[in-house]
Design an enzyme around this catalytic site. Sequence first.
Site, mmCIF file in Angstrom:
data_model
loop_
_atom_site.group_PDB
_atom_site.id
_atom_site.type_symbol
_atom_site.label_atom_id
_atom_site.label_comp_id
_atom_site.label_asym_id
_atom_site.label_seq_id
_atom_site.Cartn_x
_atom_site.Cartn_y
_atom_site.Cartn_z
ATOM 1 N N HIS A 1 41.872 -9.497 19.642
ATOM 2 C CA HIS A 1 43.012 -8.756 20.202
ATOM 3 C C HIS A 1 43.668 -7.931 19.114
ATOM 4 C CE1 HIS A 1 44.083 -12.880 19.105
ATOM 5 N NE2 HIS A 1 45.218 -12.387 18.631
ATOM 6 N N HIS B 1 47.123 -6.345 18.039
ATOM 7 C CA HIS B 1 48.565 -6.355 18.276
ATOM 8 C C HIS B 1 49.099 -4.938 18.065
ATOM 9 C CE1 HIS B 1 49.303 -10.847 17.763
ATOM 10 N NE2 HIS B 1 48.138 -10.743 17.159
ATOM 11 N N VAL C 1 44.278 -17.215 19.019
ATOM 12 C CA VAL C 1 43.505 -17.050 20.258
ATOM 13 C C VAL C 1 42.183 -16.395 19.865
ATOM 14 C CG1 VAL C 1 43.394 -15.982 22.536
ATOM 15 C CG2 VAL C 1 45.590 -16.823 21.669
HETATM 16 P P1 AMP Z 1 47.031 -14.305 17.066
HETATM 17 O O1 AMP Z 1 47.940 -15.257 16.371
HETATM 18 O O2 AMP Z 1 46.749 -13.048 16.313
HETATM 19 O O3 AMP Z 1 45.753 -14.987 17.540
HETATM 20 O O4 AMP Z 1 47.822 -13.801 18.342
HETATM 21 C C1 AMP Z 1 47.776 -14.446 19.565
HETATM 22 C C2 AMP Z 1 48.942 -13.915 20.353
HETATM 23 O O5 AMP Z 1 48.717 -14.182 21.714
HETATM 24 C C3 AMP Z 1 50.287 -14.555 19.987
HETATM 25 O O6 AMP Z 1 51.177 -13.535 19.572
HETATM 26 C C4 AMP Z 1 50.726 -15.223 21.285
HETATM 27 O O7 AMP Z 1 52.117 -15.121 21.494
HETATM 28 C C5 AMP Z 1 49.937 -14.447 22.321
HETATM 29 N N1 AMP Z 1 49.617 -15.139 23.547
HETATM 30 C C6 AMP Z 1 48.989 -16.330 23.668
HETATM 31 N N2 AMP Z 1 48.822 -16.645 24.959
HETATM 32 C C7 AMP Z 1 49.360 -15.622 25.689
HETATM 33 C C8 AMP Z 1 49.516 -15.360 27.062
HETATM 34 N N3 AMP Z 1 49.068 -16.224 27.996
HETATM 35 N N4 AMP Z 1 50.134 -14.219 27.446
HETATM 36 C C9 AMP Z 1 50.595 -13.351 26.510
HETATM 37 N N5 AMP Z 1 50.470 -13.538 25.189
HETATM 38 C C10 AMP Z 1 49.868 -14.658 24.774
#
Ligand code: AMP
Length: 113
Positions: free
Chosen positions: A99, A101, A95
């Site tokens: 963000h 984590h 995404v």
């Molecule tokens: P990354 O792989 O570091 O980009 O992490 C993206 C994270 O966003 C993943 O752990 C997904 O499970 C989480 N994610 C994507 N869409 C949503 C959403 N609509 N609500 C909550 N988490 C999300």
Amino acid sequence: MTCTFCQIIERKIPADIIYEDEYVVAFRDKNPMAPVHVLIIPREHIAGPLAFDGENSELAGRLIAAAAAVARQEGLADDGYRLVMNQGRHGGQSVFHVHLHVLGGRYMKWPPG
Ligand code: AMP
Ligand code: ZN
């Protein structure tokens, strides 16, 4: 508006928001990798950690400070937690709104996969 996380901030798509302030919003990851898995995002759209610079780097500190507040709120302060911020393909970023984590509630292995 195609950014999922901007849509979460604007309440256009649902999320389990557990903390927010003037600068950041925190919500539970929809695909949790630990008993506690929270994502902290800036209200400002920033593509990823590579896009931090002298103008916006204060927000990186805001994310980490919010993570500390979330960790206390979620009962992670004593046993600890892991912060992860992925950038690009090798980093595993999926995404493209930066963000942080927050992972906790179990022992985290090192090195990460
Ligand atoms: P990354 O792989 O570091 O980009 O992490 C993206 C994270 O966003 C993943 O752990 C997904 O499970 C989480 N994610 C994507 N869409 C949503 C959403 N609509 N609500 C909550 N988490 C999300
Ligand atoms: Zn966004």
